[in-house]
Scaffold this motif. Structure first.
Motif, PDB file in Angstrom:
ATOM      1  N   VAL A 199       0.838  -1.201   0.000  1.00 58.14           N
ATOM      2  CA  VAL A 199       0.000   0.000   0.000  1.00 58.14           C
ATOM      3  C   VAL A 199       0.874   1.253   0.000  1.00 58.14           C
ATOM      4  O   VAL A 199       0.660   2.182  -0.788  1.00 58.14           O
ATOM      5  N   ARG A 200       1.911   1.277   0.840  1.00 56.04           N
ATOM      6  CA  ARG A 200       2.757   2.475   0.950  1.00 56.04           C
ATOM      7  C   ARG A 200       3.519   2.775  -0.338  1.00 56.04           C
ATOM      8  O   ARG A 200       3.857   3.923  -0.623  1.00 56.04           O
ATOM      9  N   LEU A 201       3.774   1.703  -1.109  1.00 53.92           N
ATOM     10  CA  LEU A 201       4.501   1.895  -2.380  1.00 53.92           C
ATOM     11  C   LEU A 201       3.551   1.955  -3.576  1.00 53.92           C
ATOM     12  O   LEU A 201       3.983   1.879  -4.733  1.00 53.92           O
ATOM     13  N   ALA A 202       2.244   2.088  -3.293  1.00 51.26           N
ATOM     14  CA  ALA A 202       1.235   2.173  -4.357  1.00 51.26           C
ATOM     15  C   ALA A 202       1.260   0.950  -5.274  1.00 51.26           C
ATOM     16  O   ALA A 202       1.122   1.058  -6.495  1.00 51.26           O
ATOM     17  N   GLY A 258       8.004   9.338   5.601  1.00 42.69           N
ATOM     18  CA  GLY A 258       8.669   8.592   4.532  1.00 42.69           C
ATOM     19  C   GLY A 258       8.270   7.124   4.533  1.00 42.69           C
ATOM     20  O   GLY A 258       7.171   6.783   4.984  1.00 42.69           O
ATOM     21  N   ILE A 259       9.178   6.251   4.059  1.00 46.89           N
ATOM     22  CA  ILE A 259       8.827   4.844   3.880  1.00 46.89           C
ATOM     23  C   ILE A 259       9.612   3.912   4.794  1.00 46.89           C
ATOM     24  O   ILE A 259       9.706   2.705   4.553  1.00 46.89           O
ATOM     25  N   TYR A 301       3.414  13.769   4.742  1.00 49.60           N
ATOM     26  CA  TYR A 301       4.375  12.949   4.004  1.00 49.60           C
ATOM     27  C   TYR A 301       5.592  13.780   3.598  1.00 49.60           C
ATOM     28  O   TYR A 301       5.537  15.010   3.547  1.00 49.60           O
ATOM     29  N   SER A 302       6.679  13.068   3.281  1.00 46.10           N
ATOM     30  CA  SER A 302       7.858  13.804   2.804  1.00 46.10           C
ATOM     31  C   SER A 302       8.665  12.930   1.866  1.00 46.10           C
ATOM     32  O   SER A 302       8.468  11.721   1.813  1.00 46.10           O
ATOM     33  N   ARG A 303       9.547  13.547   1.100  1.00 39.64           N
ATOM     34  CA  ARG A 303      10.305  12.795   0.102  1.00 39.64           C
ATOM     35  C   ARG A 303      11.753  12.518   0.480  1.00 39.64           C
ATOM     36  O   ARG A 303      12.406  11.692  -0.165  1.00 39.64           O
ATOM     37  N   SER A 336       9.471   6.033  -6.048  1.00 41.97           N
ATOM     38  CA  SER A 336       8.316   5.210  -5.654  1.00 41.97           C
ATOM     39  C   SER A 336       7.804   5.633  -4.278  1.00 41.97           C
ATOM     40  O   SER A 336       6.617   5.485  -3.988  1.00 41.97           O
ATOM     41  N   ALA A 337       8.670   6.189  -3.444  1.00 36.18           N
ATOM     42  CA  ALA A 337       8.242   6.676  -2.124  1.00 36.18           C
ATOM     43  C   ALA A 337       7.208   7.788  -2.253  1.00 36.18           C
ATOM     44  O   ALA A 337       6.403   8.016  -1.349  1.00 36.18           O
ATOM     45  N   PHE A 382       4.888   7.908  -4.696  1.00 35.29           N
ATOM     46  CA  PHE A 382       3.693   7.482  -5.441  1.00 35.29           C
ATOM     47  C   PHE A 382       2.422   7.524  -4.582  1.00 35.29           C
ATOM     48  O   PHE A 382       1.394   8.017  -5.024  1.00 35.29           O
ATOM     49  N   TYR A 383       2.513   6.967  -3.391  1.00 34.71           N
ATOM     50  CA  TYR A 383       1.299   6.868  -2.571  1.00 34.71           C
ATOM     51  C   TYR A 383       0.809   8.243  -2.117  1.00 34.71           C
ATOM     52  O   TYR A 383      -0.367   8.579  -2.327  1.00 34.71           O
ATOM     53  N   LYS A 410      -0.760   9.867  -5.056  1.00 37.47           N
ATOM     54  CA  LYS A 410      -2.069   9.280  -5.363  1.00 37.47           C
ATOM     55  C   LYS A 410      -3.141   9.902  -4.464  1.00 37.47           C
ATOM     56  O   LYS A 410      -4.224  10.272  -4.935  1.00 37.47           O
TER      57      LYS A 410
END
Ligand SMILES: Cc1ncc(COP(=O)(O)O)c(C=O)c1O
Ligand SMILES: Cc1ncc(COP(=O)(O)O)c(C=O)c1O
Lengths: 352, 352
Positions: free
Chosen positions: A101-104, A189-190, B182-184, B200-201, B203-204, B207
Motif C-alpha cells: 500500500v505504501r509503495l502504491a 517517509g517509507i 508525508y515527505s520525500r 516510488s516513495a 507514489f502513494y 495518489k
C-alpha cells in the motif's frame, strides 16, 4: 484459490548435491525452484512454480527507474520429525501488504502468498536441514515490471518467492557506531515499509562505518539525531540495569516480527520491558555509570545479534561481558520454539 | 576510450514508421536501440549498442531487493539544420556519478556515458524531430545486477541508456497541495541523489493528492514541514512581488540543471533571484496580501511547469492570472537556447 491452482513445472534435476551445506554464505545459494505470480492491469494471474532461473524484463520496467519494489524475510525450520515449520508467517504477509500500500502497489492475495509459499516449501523440503541453526531463508518480493520512464505507479507487477538455505548466523563481534549525520528514514517517509529503496540508502553510510572498524550503524531520528531507532537492518534493544528498552514502532521504524516476539517472551519471563524512545544521552550516561548492560539487534536473519561496544562522537564505549546475557537467553528460548524443541505456548509456529 | 570502442549491433528494421509522433505519451515509446555497459567485479566492460529489447536478469539481483539503482533525465533537441544538441550534459554526467557514490555504486567513466550517448544519438538521429516542443528524452540509468539476498552492495552492475521521443509537455492546469505529513527525503538521506527509491516513495502520497484533485505535492522538510523544498519531481520557484525565490540545494533537494540554468538566466535578465528557504508561513502571508505572483516547477521534462493554485490545511489559494508571467518568459528563453533559436551566450549547448 487453493494450492491446486498453482501451475508446477519441476526442474529435471536438482542441484542440491552440489551445495556445501556446512559452508553456506548467507543469501547466495538458491533452491531449485521459485514461485512467480504476475499482476496485469488489475488482475492477479495464476501462480507458477518453476525452475529458478533468470527472467526477461523490459529496460524501462519501473522497478529499475523508480524503485517500486518491496520484500519480506522469513525462515522455515525443520523439527526432529522432518516436519517443516514457519514462524508467524501471518505477520510477514500482513506487513508485506502494508508495504505494498505504501509503495502504491497491489496487495497480494493470501492464497498466492501463503498457499504459494507452502506449496513451494513442500517441493523444496529437502533444502530445509534439521539441526539447530539450519534454516531455509524465504524471500517473498514484488517488483514493478510495467514499462515507462514516467514517475508514476506501474500497471504490471510480479510477485516472486525465492529460497536460500542458511546456517546459523554468526557475525563475529559486532561493534556499532551511532549515526550523527546519516539516517535511514524520514518522517512521513517509507522507513516502516520493507521497501527496496530503504536498503541501498544505507549502503554508503555503512561502508564508511565499516572503514572505521564498525560493522553496523545504530540509526537515530533524522531530525535531531538524539533518539536511537534501529541497528543496521534490525530493531534494537538496550538493557539498562535489569530493564529492556526498545523504541516504539513508527513511520521511521520497521515493525519487526522478532522484536515483538522478544517483547512478548521477555514479559512472560518476568523481565521488565519498556517500549519507549531511548535517547543517545541516556545511553552515554548509562554506559558511563555502568548501568548499561547489553545492546542487541533483533531480526529474522540472526534472531538476536549481541553488540559488544559502540562509538559516539569519536569515543568508544565497551559493554560488559556478562555470564548469562538476556540477549542469548531470549535467543535460545525463541530458537527452541522455532525448532519445536520447546512448547509453543504463544501459538506462533505453523506447520507447512 | 573513444566511440570506436563501442560494439554496435543494428536492428534489422526500424519501428519508427509505426510511431505516431503527434500523439506521444511521455516515456512510453522507445527508439530502436539501447546502450548497455556491464561492470563486473571492478571493471567496466566494452559498451554495446543493440536493439531495444527485454534482457535476462537473476531473481536475486540486488536492484530488485535493495533498490540499488540510479538514473538521469536529459533531452536531445534538433535545430533547423538537422543538427542534434544536448543541453549541459556535463551536469547530468557529474550528477549521475554523485548519485553513484551515494548509493555505493561504481562511477561510470565519461567515455562510456558521453561517447556512448553521442554514438547512440547518431544512430537514432531520425527519432529527434525538428520543431519546438519536440525532443528525444534520454534516460541513462544503472542497476545492481549482482545476485544475493543480503543487504550489501552488489559486485555486478549494468549501465544503460534508453531513448524516448517526446512532445512538448503540457500537464494541464496544475494545482498542488503542500505536504503536511508525508515527505520525500530525510536529513542524512538520499534526497539529493537521483536514486530510484526516492521516486516510488512519492507514489502513494501523490495518489492521495490526486484523489483530492491536486496534480502534485509541494514537499516540505520532513522534520518541521515548514520549509518549501520541491514540487513533485521538480525544483520549485516562488515569485513574491518581483523577486524569485528558490530553496538552496541540500541533502534533501536535488541540484536540478533546469533550476540552476533558470537562476543564471534570470539574473542576467536583471530579475532579482534569492536562493533561500521559503517558509510555508511566508507563502500563505504572500498569498493573502497579494504579493505572491507565481509558483512554478522546474525540471528537464517540462522545463517550466506553472502552478495555478495550492492548498494548505484544507484551504485553497488561487494564484493571479498574469499577462506575461516570468515562468513563461524564462521557459521561452531557455527553449530558444536549447533549440538553437537564440545565441547560447552561456555555452550550455553541446553538438552531438
Ligand atoms: C529495517 C529493518 N528493521 C528491522 C527488521 C527486523 O524485522 P524482522 O524481525 O521481522 O525480521 C528488518 C528485517 O529483517 C528490517 O529490514
Ligand atoms: C526530485 C527532482 N527534483 C528536481 C528535478 C529537476 O532536475 P533537472 O532540472 O536536472 O531535470 C528532478 C529531475 O528531473 C528531480 O527528480
Amino acid at each position: 484459490m487453493n494450492e491446486n491452482d498453482i501451475t508446477v513445472n519441476l526442474a529435471s534435476t536438482s542441484k542440491i548435491d552440489s551445495v556445501d551445506f556446512e559452508n553456506l554464505i548467507f543469501g547466495t545459494v538458491f533452491t531449485d525452484h521459485m514461485l512467480i505470480c504476475d499482476y496485469k492491469q488489475g488482475v492477479w494471474e495464476k501462480p507458477v512454480i518453476k525452475p529458478y532461473e533468470p527472467f526477461l524484463i523490459d529496460p524501462s520496467a519501473k522497478v529499475f527507474h523508480y524503485g517500486q519494489a518491496i520484500f519480506e524475510g522469513m525462515k522455515a525450520y525443520k523439527d526432529e520429525h522432518d516436519d517443516v515449520w514457519l514462524f508467524r508467517p501471518d505477520q510477514n504477509f500482513e506487513r508485506f501488504n502494508k508495504s505494498a500500500v505504501r509503495l502504491a502497489m497491489p496487495e497480494v492475495p493470501e492464497s498466492v502468498f501463503m498457499d504459494g509459499l507452502k506449496k513451494l516449501l513442500q517441493i523444496e523440503k529437502a533444502w530445509v536441514k534439521t539441526g539447530k541453526g539450519n534454516s531455509l531463508y524465504i524471500r517473498p518480493f514484488m517488483i514493478a515490471t510495467g514499462p515507462g520512464v514516467v514517475a508514476a505507479p506501474a500497471n504490471f507487477y510480479r510477485f516472486m518467492i525465492i529460497l536460500s538455505p542458511a546456517k546459523s548466523y554468526y557475525s563475529g563481534e559486532v561493534k556499532v557506531i551511532i549515526a550523527e549525520h546519516y539516517s535511514r528514514a524520514a518522517n512521513g517517509g517509507i522507513g516502516a515499509a520493507k521497501a527496496a529503496g530503504n536498503y541501498s540508502a544505507q549502503f554508503y553510510p555503512t561502508k564508511l562505518a565499516n572503514e572505521m572498524g564498525y560493522q553496523q550503524i545504530i540509526w537515530t531520528d533524522d531530525a535531531t539525531h538524539t533518539k536511537l531507532e534501529e541497528a543496521g537492518t534490525m530493531n534494537v534493544f538496550f538493557r539498562i540495569n535489569d530493564t529492556l528498552y526498545t523504541a516504539p514502532t513508527s513511520e521511521r521504524i520497521l515493525d519487526g516480527v522478532t522484536r515483538k516476539s522478544l517483547i512478548d517472551m521477555a514479559k512472560r519471563e518476568g523481565i521488565n520491558v519498556e517500549v519507549r524512545s531511548v535517547l543517545v544521552d541516556e545511553l552515554i550516561q548509562a554506559a558511563e555509570d555502568g548501568s548499561l548492560k547489553e545492546i542487541f539487534g533483533a531480526g529474522t536473519a540472526a534472531v538476536v545479534n549481541p553488540i559488544v561496544g559502540f562509538s559516539y562522537k569519536e569515543k568508544y564505549y565497551e559493554l560488559p561481558k556478562l555470564e548469562n546475557p538476556i540477549a542469548l537467553q531470549l535467543k535460545e528460548k525463541l530458537n527452541n520454539i522455532q525448532y519445536k524443541l520447546a512448547e509453543d505456548t504463544f501459538g506462533w509456529t505453523v506447520k507447512v
